[in-house]
Design an enzyme around this catalytic site. Structure first.
Site, mmCIF file in Angstrom:
data_model
loop_
_atom_site.group_PDB
_atom_site.id
_atom_site.type_symbol
_atom_site.label_atom_id
_atom_site.label_comp_id
_atom_site.label_asym_id
_atom_site.label_seq_id
_atom_site.Cartn_x
_atom_site.Cartn_y
_atom_site.Cartn_z
ATOM 1 N N TYR A 162 0.820 -1.220 0.000
ATOM 2 C CA TYR A 162 0.000 0.000 0.000
ATOM 3 C C TYR A 162 0.851 1.267 0.000
ATOM 4 O O TYR A 162 0.888 2.016 -0.994
ATOM 5 C CB TYR A 162 -0.927 -0.054 1.209
ATOM 6 C CG TYR A 162 -1.780 1.166 1.457
ATOM 7 C CD1 TYR A 162 -2.327 1.893 0.397
ATOM 8 C CD2 TYR A 162 -2.074 1.560 2.756
ATOM 9 C CE1 TYR A 162 -3.130 3.000 0.643
ATOM 10 C CE2 TYR A 162 -2.887 2.657 3.009
ATOM 11 C CZ TYR A 162 -3.407 3.380 1.951
ATOM 12 O OH TYR A 162 -4.198 4.471 2.187
ATOM 13 N N THR A 209 2.315 -10.025 0.797
ATOM 14 C CA THR A 209 1.165 -9.179 1.110
ATOM 15 C C THR A 209 0.954 -8.087 0.057
ATOM 16 O O THR A 209 -0.096 -7.461 0.029
ATOM 17 C CB THR A 209 1.326 -8.504 2.494
ATOM 18 O OG1 THR A 209 2.553 -7.760 2.526
ATOM 19 C CG2 THR A 209 1.335 -9.548 3.601
ATOM 20 N N GLY A 210 1.932 -7.870 -0.788
ATOM 21 C CA GLY A 210 1.797 -6.902 -1.875
ATOM 22 C C GLY A 210 1.144 -7.518 -3.095
ATOM 23 O O GLY A 210 0.828 -8.711 -3.121
ATOM 24 N N SER A 222 2.997 -6.824 9.313
ATOM 25 C CA SER A 222 2.404 -5.651 9.964
ATOM 26 C C SER A 222 1.043 -5.874 10.613
ATOM 27 O O SER A 222 0.364 -4.902 10.937
ATOM 28 C CB SER A 222 2.285 -4.509 8.942
ATOM 29 O OG SER A 222 1.456 -4.903 7.865
ATOM 30 N N TYR A 246 4.481 -6.415 17.007
ATOM 31 C CA TYR A 246 4.693 -5.582 15.820
ATOM 32 C C TYR A 246 5.372 -4.270 16.204
ATOM 33 O O TYR A 246 6.405 -3.887 15.638
ATOM 34 C CB TYR A 246 3.357 -5.311 15.125
ATOM 35 C CG TYR A 246 3.420 -4.211 14.089
ATOM 36 C CD1 TYR A 246 4.213 -4.350 12.951
ATOM 37 C CD2 TYR A 246 2.688 -3.028 14.260
ATOM 38 C CE1 TYR A 246 4.276 -3.334 12.006
ATOM 39 C CE2 TYR A 246 2.751 -2.025 13.313
ATOM 40 C CZ TYR A 246 3.547 -2.176 12.195
ATOM 41 O OH TYR A 246 3.622 -1.175 11.264
ATOM 42 N N LYS A 287 9.337 -2.877 15.331
ATOM 43 C CA LYS A 287 9.607 -1.604 14.659
ATOM 44 C C LYS A 287 10.517 -0.723 15.513
ATOM 45 O O LYS A 287 11.421 -0.046 14.999
ATOM 46 C CB LYS A 287 8.295 -0.885 14.346
ATOM 47 C CG LYS A 287 7.494 -1.496 13.200
ATOM 48 C CD LYS A 287 8.154 -1.212 11.860
ATOM 49 C CE LYS A 287 7.232 -1.556 10.710
ATOM 50 N NZ LYS A 287 7.752 -1.156 9.389
ATOM 51 N N ARG A 309 -8.752 8.660 16.388
ATOM 52 C CA ARG A 309 -7.478 8.332 15.755
ATOM 53 C C ARG A 309 -7.105 9.425 14.743
ATOM 54 O O ARG A 309 -7.966 10.107 14.190
ATOM 55 C CB ARG A 309 -7.541 6.967 15.037
ATOM 56 C CG ARG A 309 -7.787 5.791 15.977
ATOM 57 C CD ARG A 309 -6.626 5.566 16.904
ATOM 58 N NE ARG A 309 -6.819 4.409 17.780
ATOM 59 C CZ ARG A 309 -7.267 4.480 19.021
ATOM 60 N NH1 ARG A 309 -7.615 5.658 19.539
ATOM 61 N NH2 ARG A 309 -7.391 3.394 19.755
ATOM 62 N N ARG A 321 -12.228 -3.295 22.996
ATOM 63 C CA ARG A 321 -11.115 -4.210 22.794
ATOM 64 C C ARG A 321 -10.032 -3.899 23.822
ATOM 65 O O ARG A 321 -9.729 -2.719 24.053
ATOM 66 C CB ARG A 321 -10.551 -4.079 21.376
ATOM 67 C CG ARG A 321 -11.509 -4.522 20.298
ATOM 68 C CD ARG A 321 -10.917 -4.392 18.922
ATOM 69 N NE ARG A 321 -10.618 -3.003 18.588
ATOM 70 C CZ ARG A 321 -10.335 -2.573 17.360
ATOM 71 N NH1 ARG A 321 -10.309 -3.425 16.363
ATOM 72 N NH2 ARG A 321 -10.083 -1.296 17.150
ATOM 73 N N ASP A 375 -7.138 -0.700 23.776
ATOM 74 C CA ASP A 375 -7.469 0.379 22.838
ATOM 75 C C ASP A 375 -7.459 1.724 23.572
ATOM 76 O O ASP A 375 -8.377 2.006 24.353
ATOM 77 C CB ASP A 375 -8.857 0.157 22.220
ATOM 78 C CG ASP A 375 -8.782 -0.340 20.796
ATOM 79 O OD1 ASP A 375 -7.662 -0.448 20.263
ATOM 80 O OD2 ASP A 375 -9.844 -0.614 20.215
#
Length: 322
Positions: A12, A36-37, A74, A138, A142, A216, A276, A279
């Site tokens: 993406y 995933t691409g 990711s 994840y 990073k 967000r 969740r 969050d």
């Protein structure tokens, strides 16, 4: 004209950045294993090499001016269930990449990092000086790569910029968001608008926000891409610059759903579900450093514009699949 390697350039964000580089007159090689691409994500005019990050050693040579690194696993949930995959792909793969860069004499890197490195923030807006305390594997991987890059800069003079994204959305012409499985809010609301899911779930409506739903920070993917080109110019030997990228203002889950209703003219069935775990109520970036150091400011900050570009891409994709 410069020559760039874009790892993960069929995904993406990587595809949109690769397209911007080509439009600016540069040479681009995309390295992607297509796990995933998508082949259609590789922009016309880019050289394509199918392979993993570890294969960069076979691609890089002294003709490259820089690497833009997007290749990574990711999915937050998957990272908790299968952490080994994330340490292997994201951290070990990045170590192989920076080693290959050093061997080839390529001394500039722009890294796709994430706001997930901050975890649950102590205060908002979130600045680069905020505490880093990722709540999932994840984000932890990073952050580990950010530390790896900082060490490489200090020890070997690498010029590097880590860009920490908040919520990326929108589309750029024929390049847009299509994850399998999908986990991002705007594409999920589109699925409800198209009748591909019975409703959209709102996880919690009792947060301390104006409408009770989480807020967000959404940034248009084209604005994000423009920041990467500016980061290439801002990178300095021996320095590791970290910049947050966001609009600096947030939108609630209900505001996103209402925006999709306005843009699509369709009904969106909504159900309220339990919160969740983990969050945070509000995640909003301070992009002041990017504005001051990169000279970057988002030019597409309106939510309806972001949603409209994403919707047009989704309709085109849906029509092509029909």
């Amino acid at each position: 004209m410069s020559k760039y390697l874009v790892t993960g350039g069929a995904g993406y964000v990587g595809s949109v950045v690769a397209a911007h580089l080509l439009e600016a007159g540069h040479q681009v090689t995309v390295l992607d294993d297509l796990s995933t691409g998508f082949p259609a994500g590789v922009p016309s005019g880019a050289e394509f090499v199918r392979g993993r990050i570890q294969d960069a050693v076979e691609v890089l040579d002294g003709s490259y001016d820089a690497v833009l690194h997007f290749a990574a696993s990711s999915q937050v949930g998957e990272s908790v269930a299968d952490p080994e995959k994330y340490w292997r792909n994201n951290v070990a793969g990045s170590l192989e990449l920076v080693s290959a860069m050093r061997k080839a004499g390529v001394r500039k890197l722009v890294f796709s990092s994430t706001a997930a490195v901050y975890g649950e923030p102590e205060s908002v807006p979130i600045a680069e000086t905020s505490r880093t305390s990722p709540t999932n594997t994840y984000g932890a991987t990073k952050l580990a790569v950010d530390h790896l890059i900082a060490s490489e800069c200090a020890a070997h003079g690498l010029a590097a910029v880590s860009l920490r994204y908040f919520n990326v959305a929108g589309a750029y012409g024929s390049y847009g968001e299509r994850h399998e499985p999908e986990s991002h809010l705007i594409p999920l609301v589109f699925q409800a608008a198209l009748g591909k899911r019975p409703h959209i779930a709102v996880f919690g409506d009792d947060y301390p926000t104006p409408d009770g739903t989480c807020i967000r920070d959404y940034i248009h993917v084209a604005d994000l891409a423009e920041a990467h080109l500016l980061a290439l110019d801002a990178a300095r030997p021996g320095e590791h610059l970290v910049c947050n990228l966001g609009n600096g203002s947030g939108f609630s889950v209900r505001e996103v759903i209402e925006s999709v209703r306005r843009v699509t003219g369709r009904e969106i069935p909504v159900v309220t579900a339990e919160r969740r775990p983990g969050d945070p109520a509000v995640l909003v970036a301070s992009a002041q450093r990017a504005q001051e150091v990169l000279g970057w400011r988002p030019s597409r900050p309106q939510l309806d514009d972001i949603v409209a570009d994403a919707w047009n891409f989704t309709l085109a994709l849906d029509g092509a699949a029909s």
